[in-house]
Design a protein around this motif. Structure first.
Motif, PDB file in Angstrom:
ATOM      1  N   THR A 116       0.910  -1.168  -0.078  1.00 14.94           N
ATOM      2  CA  THR A 116      -0.027   0.002   0.124  1.00 14.94           C
ATOM      3  C   THR A 116       0.852   1.443   0.081  1.00 14.94           C
ATOM      4  N   THR A 117       1.823   1.238   1.160  1.00 20.41           N
ATOM      5  CA  THR A 117       2.960   2.416   0.927  1.00 20.41           C
ATOM      6  C   THR A 117       3.527   2.623  -0.332  1.00 20.41           C
ATOM      7  N   THR A 119       2.555   1.683  -3.306  1.00 18.02           N
ATOM      8  CA  THR A 119       1.489   2.157  -4.371  1.00 18.02           C
ATOM      9  C   THR A 119       1.319   3.628  -4.257  1.00 18.02           C
ATOM     10  N   ARG A 120       1.004   4.021  -3.106  1.00 17.92           N
ATOM     11  CA  ARG A 120       0.886   5.319  -3.017  1.00 17.92           C
ATOM     12  C   ARG A 120       2.057   6.290  -3.135  1.00 17.92           C
ATOM     13  N   LEU A 127      -4.272  -1.026  -6.303  1.00 23.13           N
ATOM     14  CA  LEU A 127      -3.477  -2.090  -5.696  1.00 23.13           C
ATOM     15  C   LEU A 127      -4.317  -3.452  -6.007  1.00 23.13           C
ATOM     16  N   ARG A 166      -7.827  -2.954  -3.949  1.00 25.27           N
ATOM     17  CA  ARG A 166      -7.637  -2.056  -2.693  1.00 25.27           C
ATOM     18  C   ARG A 166      -7.645  -0.505  -3.505  1.00 25.27           C
ATOM     19  N   VAL A 168      -6.108   2.928  -2.907  1.00 24.63           N
ATOM     20  CA  VAL A 168      -5.011   3.661  -1.843  1.00 24.63           C
ATOM     21  C   VAL A 168      -5.007   5.077  -1.941  1.00 24.63           C
TER      22      VAL A 168
END
Length: 168
Positions: A116-117, A119-120, A127, A166, A168
């Motif tokens: 997630t981190t 992807t951001r 994601l 997901r 993000v």
């Protein structure tokens, strides 16, 4: 237990194969043979080649618990060949696995949080991951607990898969 996540390299192939082999043995010990089969990844040349190709397509990450390799995943800009790409930029989680000794120590959750981190950091908002949909959907439920939502299903022969995403 402290979990640190480091960027992997091609030199980590034996580490990745060891984690995947351990995951196969763990699954087989639970009676789950349809997900990744019964043979270790390292004993199947085609599987080793697939792991190498996946690693080359993206960024390999290794989770270490107190300095010991405990899990792995590769983040790629697109899914594997059996899943259509999204109609927008995406980060795709591939070959996520936890070494058997570290199951139930939140290694997978730590890797997914890192995904997630990342992807951001890439300024991407989607994601995605796919997983085995058999075994009463236990793996699907795991990803849902990690904040993913079911989207499409797919099949490779009689192997049933679930795609999840997901934002993000």
């Amino acid at each position: 237990m402290e979990i640190n996540i480091r960027k992997g390299t091609t030199e980590d192939l034996p580490v990745v194969l060891g984690i995947l082999d351990s995951a196969v043995a763990w699954l087989n010990g639970k009676g789950i043979t349809a997900q990744w089969g019964t043979e270790p990844f390292s004993a199947r040349p085609a599987a080793v080649e697939q792991v190498q190709r996946t690693m080359a397509e993206g960024d390999l990450w290794i989770a270490e618990a107190n300095g010991v390799p405990a899990g792995t995943m590769t983040l790629t800009p697109r899914p594997g060949k059996h899943v259509p790409p999204a109609p927008e930029p995406e980060v795709y989680v591939r070959l996520l696995a936890t070494e058997a000794r570290f199951h139930h120590h939140r290694v997978g959750a730590a890797l997914l949080a890192h995904a997630t981190t990342e992807t951001r950091r890439q300024k991407i908002s989607l994601l995605r991951v796919d997983c085995f949909a058999g075994s009463e959907g236990r793996l699907v439920a795991y990803y849902e607990k990690q904040g993913f939502t079911r989207t499409d299903t797919f099949a490779v022969g009689d192997w049933q898969g679930q795609i999840l995403e997901r934002r993000v």
